[in-house]
Design a protein around this motif. Structure first.
Motif, PDB file in Angstrom:
ATOM      1  N   ASP A 285     -86.909  45.407 -61.069  1.00  0.00           N
ATOM      2  CA  ASP A 285     -87.545  46.285 -60.217  1.00  0.00           C
ATOM      3  C   ASP A 285     -88.764  46.690 -60.892  1.00  0.00           C
ATOM      4  O   ASP A 285     -89.704  46.894 -60.269  1.00  0.00           O
ATOM      5  N   ALA A 286     -88.587  46.955 -62.414  1.00  0.00           N
ATOM      6  CA  ALA A 286     -90.026  47.333 -63.154  1.00  0.00           C
ATOM      7  C   ALA A 286     -90.743  46.105 -63.076  1.00  0.00           C
ATOM      8  O   ALA A 286     -92.159  46.410 -63.204  1.00  0.00           O
ATOM      9  N   ILE A 287     -90.316  44.868 -63.159  1.00  0.00           N
ATOM     10  CA  ILE A 287     -91.370  43.783 -63.083  1.00  0.00           C
ATOM     11  C   ILE A 287     -92.169  43.605 -61.890  1.00  0.00           C
ATOM     12  O   ILE A 287     -93.507  43.387 -61.667  1.00  0.00           O
ATOM     13  N   ALA A 288     -91.392  43.933 -60.674  1.00  0.00           N
ATOM     14  CA  ALA A 288     -91.854  43.958 -59.424  1.00  0.00           C
ATOM     15  C   ALA A 288     -92.911  45.128 -59.325  1.00  0.00           C
ATOM     16  O   ALA A 288     -94.008  44.963 -58.599  1.00  0.00           O
ATOM     17  N   LEU A 289     -92.695  46.337 -59.715  1.00  0.00           N
ATOM     18  CA  LEU A 289     -93.320  47.608 -59.741  1.00  0.00           C
ATOM     19  C   LEU A 289     -94.792  47.356 -60.762  1.00  0.00           C
ATOM     20  O   LEU A 289     -96.004  47.843 -60.074  1.00  0.00           O
ATOM     21  N   ALA A 290     -94.483  46.449 -61.561  1.00  0.00           N
ATOM     22  CA  ALA A 290     -95.850  46.251 -62.746  1.00  0.00           C
ATOM     23  C   ALA A 290     -96.702  45.109 -62.129  1.00  0.00           C
ATOM     24  O   ALA A 290     -97.846  45.302 -62.352  1.00  0.00           O
ATOM     25  N   GLY A 291     -95.949  44.438 -61.057  1.00  0.00           N
ATOM     26  CA  GLY A 291     -97.072  43.497 -60.562  1.00  0.00           C
ATOM     27  C   GLY A 291     -97.322  42.188 -61.708  1.00  0.00           C
ATOM     28  O   GLY A 291     -98.208  41.482 -61.383  1.00  0.00           O
ATOM     29  N   SER A 292     -96.511  41.999 -62.503  1.00  0.00           N
ATOM     30  CA  SER A 292     -96.667  40.797 -63.489  1.00  0.00           C
ATOM     31  C   SER A 292     -95.321  40.921 -64.307  1.00  0.00           C
ATOM     32  O   SER A 292     -94.633  41.810 -64.472  1.00  0.00           O
ATOM     33  N   GLY A 293     -94.935  39.699 -64.748  1.00  0.00           N
ATOM     34  CA  GLY A 293     -94.158  39.336 -65.522  1.00  0.00           C
ATOM     35  C   GLY A 293     -92.984  38.505 -64.946  1.00  0.00           C
ATOM     36  O   GLY A 293     -93.282  38.082 -63.757  1.00  0.00           O
ATOM     37  N   ALA A 294     -91.926  38.020 -65.794  1.00  0.00           N
ATOM     38  CA  ALA A 294     -90.988  37.070 -65.234  1.00  0.00           C
ATOM     39  C   ALA A 294     -89.678  37.606 -65.836  1.00  0.00           C
ATOM     40  O   ALA A 294     -89.463  37.899 -67.062  1.00  0.00           O
ATOM     41  N   GLU A 295     -88.402  36.940 -65.339  1.00  0.00           N
ATOM     42  CA  GLU A 295     -87.093  36.978 -66.150  1.00  0.00           C
ATOM     43  C   GLU A 295     -86.422  35.861 -65.636  1.00  0.00           C
ATOM     44  O   GLU A 295     -86.412  35.426 -64.662  1.00  0.00           O
TER      45      GLU A 295
END
Length: 454
Positions: A285-295
């Motif tokens: 959720d934090a990645i989606a909210l930030a609009g960047s990143g991957a896991e």
């Protein structure tokens, strides 16, 4: 009790007329009662019943005693039995998981193997006490609404006909029907967390409310109804967020309540058979909210987000190593095939052309190279360990590893990014821009503009 079980079966659509059922039986009171009840309902539902017993080989002679009891019990009832033995202790060690987890996984794998060959439902003997204990255990460890709903009556092909019956009711049923059963000595071992809840916590709660299990049953039904509503709402919202390429519209996701966002993510993961505990859901959720990143979620699956969307992705294989010499002045327009579906276009021109077009295409700033500043042979290649670049306008030098990490580019994708390099290192990086040392200035004469062929 049999009326309560019949009602549970009908309420949750557990059995279909003429269906096949694989009934797990350990020899304990719960599983003995389950098999006896299914046989009692056999004619009514037109059932075909197969019993299944897995010997965990954890309790020496006691495990063998249980196996022999089950064989004799099924023989007396005239039920087909499939029995197997596994070394659960060895499986636990090899997988690095607890004995409880290894045993549970092995049982369901065993039951599933049998049921798949028969297109059958798998009936297991979890009861209302088990469900109440699970709620307490989940609450103590931390959980959302889903964990407070207890053990689900139906999950996939697994059904739990005894889920509304208390352990006292089950033992009374066994007594009334002269059903013998065995007792697993590990159920008394306080070293197991569930046993501590069963033997120490539950008696205290019963002292507060003697009608505890009736209360629990009512609460669980209400919570499950709420949970089903939220799950269906989340599914409907997700359906409305999906873009043509299968990604999720991030702008719509940002407008969604957090209780629904977590369910949307869980639905996405379940479609890829990926587990979703609360900690993982919070990270995604934090990645989606930030609009960047991957896991990385599994060896083949990544969760990736950008400003417009997020998605689950199975990256294509990284191409083999490549290093292609480039003659930047080999023609006014060059198109170089690098690997599957990736072609580089180089436009060679002069400063006047660049100066005129920069007014209309600011993208040239990131993709225009001063040809005369190239040192030695220019090549198109993948990243190398230790690569660094000082991008124009960034005022700092960064490794490509850090650059890609900060941009949220997953590891499998990094080897696909094109790099123009010369004798001093990276000159241009696809999607990022040009090294400051090779940027175009008022003193530039020859300009090479790089980009991908659409």
């Amino acid at each position: 009790m049999i009326e309560k079980i019949r009602g549970t079966i009908q309420k949750y659509g557990m059995l279909q007329p003429g269906g096949h059922v694989v009934a797990g039986i350990s020899g304990g009171a719960d599983s003995v009662a389950l098999l006896h009840v299914l046989i009692s309902l056999k004619q009514e539902f037109g059932l075909f019943i197969t019993a299944a017993h897995l010997n965990h080989n954890l309790r020496g002679g006691e495990s063998l005693r249980d196996e022999n009891f089950v064989k004799d019990f099924c023989k007396r009832l005239g039920v087909d039995l499939i029995a197997e033995r596994l070394d659960i202790a060895k499986i636990s060690k090899n997988r690095g998981i607890s004995l409880e987890e290894a045993g549970r996984d092995a049982r369901y794998e065993f039951f599933s193997l049998i049921s798949n060959g028969k297109n059958a439902r798998i009936a297991v003997a979890h009861n209302l006490n088990d469900s109440a204990e699970t709620v307490i255990l989940n609450f103590a460890r931390g959980t959302a609404l889903r964990g407070l709903c207890g053990i689900p009556p139906v999950r996939g092909s697994v059904i739990r006909p005894l889920i509304a019956c208390s352990r006292d009711e089950i033992e009374k049923y066994c007594d009334e029907n002269s059903l013998c059963f065995v007792t697993d000595s590990t159920n008394l071992d306080p070293g197991f967390t569930r046993n501590r809840i069963r033997h120490f916590v539950m008696p205290q709660l019963l002292a507060v409310n003697p009608g505890l299990f009736g209360t629990v049953q009512g609460n669980l039904e209400a919570l499950r109804a709420d949970s089903r509503y939220l799950e269906q709402t989340a599914q409907n919202i997700l359906n409305g967020m999906l873009l043509p390429n299968g990604a999720v519209d991030r702008a719509k996701y940002l407008e969604t309540e957090s209780c629904l966002r977590s369910r949307i993510l869980r639905i996405m993961l379940s479609g890829h058979r990926i587990s979703a505990d609360n900690k993982r859901l919070l990270r995604l959720d934090a990645i989606a909210l930030a609009g960047s990143g991957a896991e990385q979620l599994s060896p083949e699956t990544y969760f990736m987000a950008d400003k417009k969307s997020f998605r689950l992705s199975r990256p294509k294989p990284v191409p083999g190593p490549f290093c292609i010499p480039i003659d930047l002045q080999g023609g006014k327009i060059q198109e170089i095939y690098v690997f599957s579906n990736k072609k580089l276009r180089i436009i060679n021109t002069d400063y006047e052309y660049y100066e005129e077009n920069i007014k209309y295409n600011r993208n040239l700033l990131k993709n225009a190279v001063d040809y005369d500043k190239i040192v030695g042979t220019a090549v198109i290649r993948q990243k190398h360990d230790g690569d660094k670049i000082r991008l124009t306008g960034r005022n700092c030098t960064k490794t490509l590893k850090k650059l890609f990490y900060e941009a949220g580019i997953p590891s499998p994708e990094r080897g696909k990014i094109l790099i123009l390099s010369d004798g001093l290192g990276p000159v241009w990086i696809e999607g990022f821009g040009v090294a400051e040392r090779c940027s175009v200035s008022g003193e530039t004469s020859k300009v090479s503009i790089l980009g991908l062929v659409p």
